[in-house]
Motif scaffolding. Structure first.
Motif, PDB file in Angstrom:
ATOM      1  N   ILE A 251       7.533  -3.630   6.160  1.00 22.23           N
ATOM      2  CA  ILE A 251       7.301  -4.065   4.783  1.00 22.23           C
ATOM      3  C   ILE A 251       5.915  -4.699   4.707  1.00 22.23           C
ATOM      4  CG2 ILE A 251       8.085  -5.550   2.906  1.00 22.23           C
ATOM      5  CD1 ILE A 251      10.883  -5.463   4.089  1.00 22.23           C
ATOM      6  N   PRO A 252       5.017  -4.163   3.873  1.00 20.51           N
ATOM      7  CA  PRO A 252       3.666  -4.730   3.774  1.00 20.51           C
ATOM      8  C   PRO A 252       3.633  -5.935   2.836  1.00 20.51           C
ATOM      9  CG  PRO A 252       3.838  -2.818   2.352  1.00 20.51           C
ATOM     10  CD  PRO A 252       5.175  -2.960   3.038  1.00 20.51           C
ATOM     11  N   LEU A 253       2.933  -6.982   3.258  1.00 21.06           N
ATOM     12  CA  LEU A 253       2.841  -8.196   2.448  1.00 21.06           C
ATOM     13  C   LEU A 253       1.425  -8.474   1.950  1.00 21.06           C
ATOM     14  CD1 LEU A 253       5.146 -10.685   4.425  1.00 21.06           C
ATOM     15  CD2 LEU A 253       5.726  -9.248   2.456  1.00 21.06           C
ATOM     16  N   ALA A 254       0.473  -7.614   2.284  1.00 24.69           N
ATOM     17  CA  ALA A 254      -0.906  -7.850   1.834  1.00 24.69           C
ATOM     18  C   ALA A 254      -1.533  -6.581   1.276  1.00 24.69           C
ATOM     19  CB  ALA A 254      -1.752  -8.393   2.992  1.00 24.69           C
ATOM     20  N   ASP A 255      -0.705  -5.695   0.773  1.00 24.33           N
ATOM     21  CA  ASP A 255      -1.197  -4.453   0.177  1.00 24.33           C
ATOM     22  C   ASP A 255      -1.435  -4.700  -1.312  1.00 24.33           C
ATOM     23  OD1 ASP A 255      -1.708  -1.946  -0.786  1.00 24.33           O
ATOM     24  OD2 ASP A 255      -0.044  -0.966   0.245  1.00 24.33           O
ATOM     25  N   ARG A 256      -2.686  -4.707  -1.717  1.00 24.25           N
ATOM     26  CA  ARG A 256      -3.029  -5.030  -3.103  1.00 24.25           C
ATOM     27  C   ARG A 256      -2.975  -3.815  -4.030  1.00 24.25           C
ATOM     28  NH1 ARG A 256      -5.631 -10.159  -3.435  1.00 24.25           N
ATOM     29  NH2 ARG A 256      -4.789 -11.369  -1.705  1.00 24.25           N
ATOM     30  N   SER A 257      -2.610  -2.640  -3.508  1.00 24.05           N
ATOM     31  CA  SER A 257      -2.655  -1.440  -4.344  1.00 24.05           C
ATOM     32  C   SER A 257      -1.665  -1.507  -5.505  1.00 24.05           C
ATOM     33  CB  SER A 257      -2.372  -0.192  -3.499  1.00 24.05           C
ATOM     34  OG  SER A 257      -1.082  -0.242  -2.921  1.00 24.05           O
ATOM     35  N   GLY A 258      -0.592  -2.277  -5.353  1.00 22.25           N
ATOM     36  CA  GLY A 258       0.381  -2.386  -6.435  1.00 22.25           C
ATOM     37  C   GLY A 258       0.283  -3.678  -7.214  1.00 22.25           C
ATOM     38  N   THR A 270       3.216  -7.737  -8.756  1.00 24.20           N
ATOM     39  CA  THR A 270       2.990  -6.745  -7.708  1.00 24.20           C
ATOM     40  C   THR A 270       4.300  -6.055  -7.372  1.00 24.20           C
ATOM     41  OG1 THR A 270       1.925  -6.394  -5.554  1.00 24.20           O
ATOM     42  CG2 THR A 270       3.416  -8.275  -5.733  1.00 24.20           C
ATOM     43  N   SER A 271       4.200  -5.002  -6.589  1.00 23.80           N
ATOM     44  CA  SER A 271       5.378  -4.273  -6.125  1.00 23.80           C
ATOM     45  C   SER A 271       5.224  -4.007  -4.636  1.00 23.80           C
ATOM     46  CB  SER A 271       5.530  -2.946  -6.885  1.00 23.80           C
ATOM     47  OG  SER A 271       4.378  -2.131  -6.700  1.00 23.80           O
ATOM     48  N   LEU A 272       6.339  -3.730  -3.979  1.00 23.29           N
ATOM     49  CA  LEU A 272       6.324  -3.499  -2.538  1.00 23.29           C
ATOM     50  C   LEU A 272       6.870  -2.120  -2.213  1.00 23.29           C
ATOM     51  CD1 LEU A 272       7.564  -6.755  -0.771  1.00 23.29           C
ATOM     52  CD2 LEU A 272       5.235  -5.961  -1.119  1.00 23.29           C
TER      53      LEU A 272
END
Length: 349
Positions: A251-258, A270-272
């Motif tokens: 599970i990514p916690l620093a992905d800013r794409s969403g 944001t979304s995960l």
């Protein structure tokens, strides 16, 4: 103790990943213990969220409101002591809101279900052994015999260490979950649900001397999945959790794409994306033979790579062209790398 101490014969998943990029880098970082830069603000923020989420899960709360209250309180306390330099108070406030939005997205996406899965396992296992952060797992890998004329391996087996952040129950499976900054290292694994086809081709091509393929990150992710799933089997057996299958999720916690920021209302949403790496790792032929989530191709290559790291000599010359192109530009050890320096100072004629 170093990764190549044959008395212990141990490696880590991080060490394997490093070696896939460049064996010389592995030597510097994991054998000699030379430190690279540890100034990674993203990893530090992920660590804050990882701790807050794990503490919330450990609290025993299973409803959304209870989990969020515990997690936000813990995150607030951790953030107060977080000394990352920001250029302004506004930036610090914004980054905290991004973390809070990520926490809410986690709870909305999977947090409540995972808390229920932990509660279901809690009747059979001590909660302290299911929740980290960075819960240690390990896999013991038998090393292959030396090829004709080669020196014998430095050990018969090697223990490879990995971590997950918690383990929960999901029907007839136990699932290891690891929080990561982003899913970028997965490459095409992120978008596939089966080993057969281009994932198998990617893996085998990386080790094919006749091809120019160089994909250390997704190959490293497959190695990590093999180690984690085997480590989960060991944990399952030790806690007497029956014959449940084992799965691995990131599970990514620093992905800013969403991430969406409304600067007028001063809000962040944001979304995960949650990725289960089990199916993309499992070879159905091996599964049919063993009834375990395994992959003979990945597992045998893992043993070969581990054997080379136990015995050395960490020579990158066989793949130097690819390493120089892909690994050297962002390597922190070029200043002491004989191969890189030799290329930089060579003379014509």
């Amino acid at each position: 103790m170093t990764d190549t101490d044959s008395s212990a014969a141990s490696l880590s998943v991080d060490g394997l990943r490093t070696a896939l990029h460049c064996p010389r880098r592995h030597e510097f970082a994991h054998v000699h213990g030379l430190e690279g830069s540890d100034d990674d603000a993203v990893d530090d923020r992920v660590a804050l969220l990882r701790t807050a989420i794990c503490d919330a899960l450990r609290s025993g709360e299973t409803d959304r409101a209870g989990l969020e209250t515990v997690a936000r309180d813990r995150l607030s306390a951790l953030w107060t002591d977080h000394d990352e330099p920001f250029h302004s108070v506004a930036q610090r406030r914004h980054e905290r809101r991004v973390l809070e939005a990520t926490l809410s997205a986690y709870l909305e996406r999977v947090g409540v279900d995972h808390a229920a899965g932990l509660e279901a396992l809690d009747a059979d296992a001590a909660r302290g052994e299911l929740i980290g952060p960075e819960l240690p797992l390990s896999s013991t890998v038998a090393l292959p015999d030396a090829a004709g004329g080669s020196d014998p391996p430095a050990a018969d087996a090697v223990t490879i260490d990995a971590t997950v952040d918690y383990v929960y129950g999901d029907g007839s499976s136990i699932v290891g979950v690891r929080f990561v900054p982003t899913l970028a290292p997965l490459g095409r694994l992120r978008y596939r649900s089966d080993w057969e086809g281009d994932v198998a081709d990617l893996f085998t091509d990386h080790f094919d001397d006749e091809r120019d393929a160089f994909d250390p990150d997704p190959v490293g992710s497959l190695f990590e999945t093999a180690v984690v799933i085997d480590g989960l089997r060991t944990l399952r057996d030790r806690l007497e959790l029956g014959d449940r299958t084992c799965r691995y999720v990131q599970i990514p916690l620093a992905d800013r794409s969403g991430t969406a920021v409304n600067w007028v209302r001063d809000t962040v949403e944001t979304s995960l994306e949650v990725v289960d790496l089990t199916d993309v790792y499992v070879d159905h032929h091996t599964y049919g033979m063993t009834h375990d989530h395994r992959n003979e191709t990945v597992d045998s290559r893992l043993a070969t790579v581990a054997s080379s790291l136990i015995s050395g000599p960490f020579d990158p010359s066989d793949r130097w062209d690819q390493i120089e192109e892909h690994a050297c530009p962002d390597c922190e050890y070029t200043v002491c790398c004989q191969e890189y320096i030799g290329q930089e100072v060579r003379f014509d004629g």
